[in-house]
Every structure is written in structure tokens, then in C-alpha cells.
Motif scaffolding. Structure first.
Motif, mmCIF file in Angstrom:
data_model
loop_
_atom_site.group_PDB
_atom_site.id
_atom_site.type_symbol
_atom_site.label_atom_id
_atom_site.label_comp_id
_atom_site.label_asym_id
_atom_site.label_seq_id
_atom_site.Cartn_x
_atom_site.Cartn_y
_atom_site.Cartn_z
ATOM 1 N N ASN A 111 7.511 5.344 6.024
ATOM 2 C CA ASN A 111 8.773 6.095 5.955
ATOM 3 C C ASN A 111 9.178 6.671 7.307
ATOM 4 O O ASN A 111 9.866 7.689 7.378
ATOM 5 C CB ASN A 111 8.653 7.238 4.927
ATOM 6 N N ASN A 112 8.706 6.020 8.398
ATOM 7 C CA ASN A 112 9.054 6.426 9.753
ATOM 8 C C ASN A 112 8.658 7.880 10.055
ATOM 9 O O ASN A 112 9.303 8.569 10.835
ATOM 10 C CB ASN A 112 10.561 6.239 9.998
ATOM 11 N N THR A 113 7.633 8.373 9.390
ATOM 12 C CA THR A 113 7.157 9.732 9.631
ATOM 13 C C THR A 113 5.698 9.692 10.030
ATOM 14 O O THR A 113 4.939 8.858 9.562
ATOM 15 C CB THR A 113 7.326 10.599 8.371
ATOM 16 N N GLU A 137 -3.397 15.552 6.278
ATOM 17 C CA GLU A 137 -2.600 14.934 5.223
ATOM 18 C C GLU A 137 -3.200 13.604 4.800
ATOM 19 O O GLU A 137 -3.203 13.259 3.606
ATOM 20 C CB GLU A 137 -1.164 14.737 5.712
ATOM 21 N N THR A 138 -3.737 12.864 5.777
ATOM 22 C CA THR A 138 -4.391 11.602 5.457
ATOM 23 C C THR A 138 -5.623 11.827 4.591
ATOM 24 O O THR A 138 -5.850 11.111 3.604
ATOM 25 C CB THR A 138 -4.797 10.875 6.754
ATOM 26 N N ILE A 139 -6.438 12.829 4.966
ATOM 27 C CA ILE A 139 -7.632 13.147 4.178
ATOM 28 C C ILE A 139 -7.251 13.553 2.755
ATOM 29 O O ILE A 139 -7.902 13.147 1.773
ATOM 30 C CB ILE A 139 -8.432 14.279 4.858
ATOM 31 N N VAL A 175 -6.439 10.541 0.686
ATOM 32 C CA VAL A 175 -7.636 9.769 0.345
ATOM 33 C C VAL A 175 -8.419 10.429 -0.780
ATOM 34 O O VAL A 175 -8.805 9.781 -1.763
ATOM 35 C CB VAL A 175 -8.530 9.595 1.599
ATOM 36 N N ILE A 176 -8.681 11.738 -0.666
ATOM 37 C CA ILE A 176 -9.566 12.395 -1.628
ATOM 38 C C ILE A 176 -8.881 12.660 -2.968
ATOM 39 O O ILE A 176 -9.560 12.919 -3.967
ATOM 40 C CB ILE A 176 -10.128 13.720 -1.061
ATOM 41 N N THR A 177 -7.555 12.625 -3.025
ATOM 42 C CA THR A 177 -6.862 12.844 -4.299
ATOM 43 C C THR A 177 -6.593 11.550 -5.052
ATOM 44 O O THR A 177 -6.006 11.582 -6.127
ATOM 45 C CB THR A 177 -5.518 13.564 -4.053
ATOM 46 N N ASN A 178 -7.044 10.436 -4.512
ATOM 47 C CA ASN A 178 -6.889 9.153 -5.192
ATOM 48 C C ASN A 178 -8.178 8.816 -5.945
ATOM 49 O O ASN A 178 -9.206 8.567 -5.324
ATOM 50 C CB ASN A 178 -6.572 8.055 -4.175
ATOM 51 N N PRO A 179 -8.171 8.803 -7.272
ATOM 52 C CA PRO A 179 -9.400 8.546 -8.047
ATOM 53 C C PRO A 179 -10.037 7.185 -7.730
ATOM 54 O O PRO A 179 -11.253 7.048 -7.792
ATOM 55 C CB PRO A 179 -8.928 8.612 -9.502
#
Length: 357
Positions: free
Chosen positions: A227-229, A235-237, A240-244
Motif C-alpha cells: 500500500n505504498n507505506t 508493526e511487522t512483529i 507476525v505474532i497475531t497470525n495463528p
């Protein structure tokens, strides 16, 4: 200053066309150079991965000698070996960012230098504390090598070759365990463990120089932020950790890797020596069969998953068969030695599904 008349200019064009028709084009030559050079870049990275695996399994081959010279028991030796994994695991989180930031060339060169320095100091020390610190340093040097290989494959090879190339890379690392076990077992008899590790330090120095002078980073101009951001590290971490699914894949990879890290890389050789009353060289050879199976199975697992278009199925069957073979080796007594050798080889083949995790 010089002058060419029209006739001379026409002859120059005619001769130039003949040369271009009868010789490869400049573009073709450059493509051939690029094709060959990318294999050299990947080859140095894969060689370092092989070297790192040799260092990883070295304590298992020298377990008796290390316990004798440092005057420690099995628990202390296990703690000594675990120092490698402390930094290895710790660096896995920022490794991707480090490789993207510095590039594979600097990362592999620095990593190889750390492994060489750690090996040299380890070969000279009489203190178990200093030895533990050297394993800490070697673990830090080994942490980013596999991701660096992946980055090189992404940058220099077609996308559809990624799975196969990662399988080949994993196979080369497994060969490091196989060849390293045999080398160290035979070298212990003639040179002792200190000189053997000193030689590995010299190999690390050679790989350090080769990495700096051969590996080149490729500028990736086709990668744009989502999204060009720009996404920050934290934020990356969080993503990753909130994805089961990441947790499930991580646990799967952890349980598939445990038989390798705990058994094959550390305690298989002492276990085989005690259980079957065989020599250090014979038990090292038996353990080599496991890593040989891992080397053969890694590219096969990648190809099979690609052919079936189903990674989960290959990982599931790999895990199930590995569990059965591992339980046979550990819990069924009085297995003939030749059968144990065969089971170790096929256990390595089945464990190769870990490359897909």
C-alpha cells in the motif's frame, strides 16, 4: 583527429556486420556471465551453510574428549552445546531485517568471520566458560546464513526455482554434517580435537575472504512496500505474532527439528557408542547416514510438494514416518546394527520434510 570518407565508412559498417553475425552478441555474453556468476554467488553461500553445519555437530563427535579435557559431566556438556542455540534462536527474529538492510554479502562475510574467530578461540582455551562464549559467538555467526541463502536465491534465480534451490541448499548443509562427522572422527585419532577445530577456523577464514570478494548484492528495484507505506519493525512483529498460522507453522517446524538438534546433532554418537559398543568412527559413520538421508530427501521433498501442489500433505507424512522410525530406534531393544544404520538413513529422508515448513 582522423577522417573517414564515405567508402571507408561503408567498409567499416560491412566489416562490423560480419563480425556481429559471426560472434556472440555482447548482450548474450553478458547474460552468460550473469548466469555463471549467480551460481558462484549461491555456491559460496551454500558452502558457508555446509561449514556452519559442520561446526554445529562438532561437539557430538568430540563429546568424550571435551568432557575429559574440560573435566565436565554430560549435563555441563549439554549446556555448553546449548549456548550455540541461544544466539541462533535469538537472532532469527531480526535476521530477515538484517539481511535486507546489509545485504547477503556483508552478512555472510561477517558471519563467517565470527564462526572462524569463535572456532580459533575454542581450539586454544582451557576454560569451559570461554568455550561456552565461543559457542555463543558461533551461534550468532550461524544465525543468518540460511536466510542469506534464501535472499540470494530470490534475487538471482527465477521464482519457480525457489523451492528446489532451497531444497538443494538444505541438502548441502546436511552434507556438512555428514562430511564433518567423518572428518572430525578420523582427525581426532591423528591430530586431536584442538588441531581439528583449528583447521575449521582456517576454513572459516577462507570462506570469509571468498564471501567478500565473490558475493555481490543485487539491487531489487521491483520491491515496493505494501500500500505504498513503510511498515516499522514493531508493526511487522505484531503482524507476525497475531497470525495463528505462523504459530502453527512455527510449532510444526520446532517439533520436526527437535530430533535433529537434540539427537542427531548432539547425542546420537554417544548413544550409539554406548548401546552397540562400537567405536567413535563407526558411530560417526552411522550418524552420517542420517544426514546423508536428509541431504538426499531435501530436494526430493521440495520436488514432491511442487508436483502434488500440496506442502501440507508432504509435511504430514514426513512427520508421521519420522515419529515411527525414531521410536523404533530409541525404544526397541536389540535391533541389529545394520538395521539401525538403515533406519537412521530413512529417518533422515523422512525428516527432510522440514525444508517445507
Amino acid at each position: 583527429m582522423f577522417y573517414i570518407n564515405n567508402n571507408g565508412f561503408n567498409r567499416l559498417l560491412t566489416n562490423g556486420n560480419k563480425i556481429l553475425r559471426n560472434t556472440p552478441s555482447l548482450t548474450s555474453s553478458l547474460l552468460n556471465i550473469s548466469f555463471s556468476y549467480k551460481w558462484a554467488i549461491w555456491g559460496i553461500a551454500a558452502l558457508f551453510y555446509l561449514y556452519e553445519y559442520l561446526l554445529r555437530v562438532s561437539p557430538s563427535v568430540m563429546a568424550d574428549e571435551l568432557m575429559r579435557d574440560f573435566n565436565v559431566d554430560t549435563a555441563t556438556l549439554s549446556l555448553f552445546s546449548s549456548y550455540y542455540y541461544y544466539t541462533y534462536v535469538l537472532f532469527q527474529i531480526p535476521c530477515g531485517l538484517i539481511v535486507d538492510w546489509l545485504g547477503p554479502r556483508k552478512v555472510i562475510t561477517l558471519s563467517a568471520a565470527l564462526c572462524a574467530i569463535g572456532s580459533f578461540v575454542f581450539s586454544q582455551t582451557d576454560s569451559i566458560f570461554v568455550a561456552q562464549v565461543t559457542r555463543f559467538i558461533i551461534g550468532a555467526g550461524s544465525a543468518c546464513v540460511f536466510l542469506s541463502c534464501a535472499k540470494i536465491i530470490i534475487d538471482w534465480f527465477p521464482a519457480h526455482k525457489f523451492g528446489f534451490m532451497m531444497g538443494i541448499t538444505s541438502a548441502i548443509g546436511s552434507l556438512g554434517s555428514s562430511l564433518g562427522g567423518v572428518y572430525l572422527a578420523s582427525s581426532l585419532k591423528t591430530s586431536g580435537w584442538r588441531n581439528s577445530i583449528l583447521i575449521t577456523a582456517l576454513i572459516g577464514l577462507i570462506i570469509t575472504l571468498a564471501s567478500w570478494f565473490i558475493i555481490r548484492d543485487k539491487n531489487s528495484t521491483n520491491q515496493t512496500p505494501i500500500n505504498n507505506t513503510q511498515i516499522t519493525f514493531f508493526e511487522t512483529i505484531k503482524i507476525v505474532i497475531t497470525n495463528p498460522q505462523n504459530w502453527l507453522m512455527g510449532l510444526c517446524g520446532c517439533f520436526m527439528y527437535l530430533p535433529i538438534s537434540v539427537f542427531a546433532e548432539l547425542w546420537s554418537i554417544p548413544y550409539l557408542k554406548q548401546t552397540y559398543s562400537i567405536s567413535n568412527f563407526e558411530s560417526s559413520f552411522a550418524n552420517t547416514l542420517f544426514f546423508l538421508g536428509l541431504a538426499i530427501g531435501s530436494p526430493l521433498a521440495a520436488c514432491l510438494a511442487s508436483k502434488l501442489n500440496n506442502h501440507v500433505k508432504v509435511i504430514s507424512w514426513s512427520s508421521l514416518l519420522s515419529m515411527c522410525l525414531f521410536m523404533i530406534i530409541i525404544y526397541i531393544p536389540n535391533i541389529p546394527l545394520n538395521f539401525t544404520f538403515s533406519f537412521l538413513f530413512f529417518l533422515g529422508v523422512c525428516e527432510s520434510g522440514r525444508v517445507l515448513k
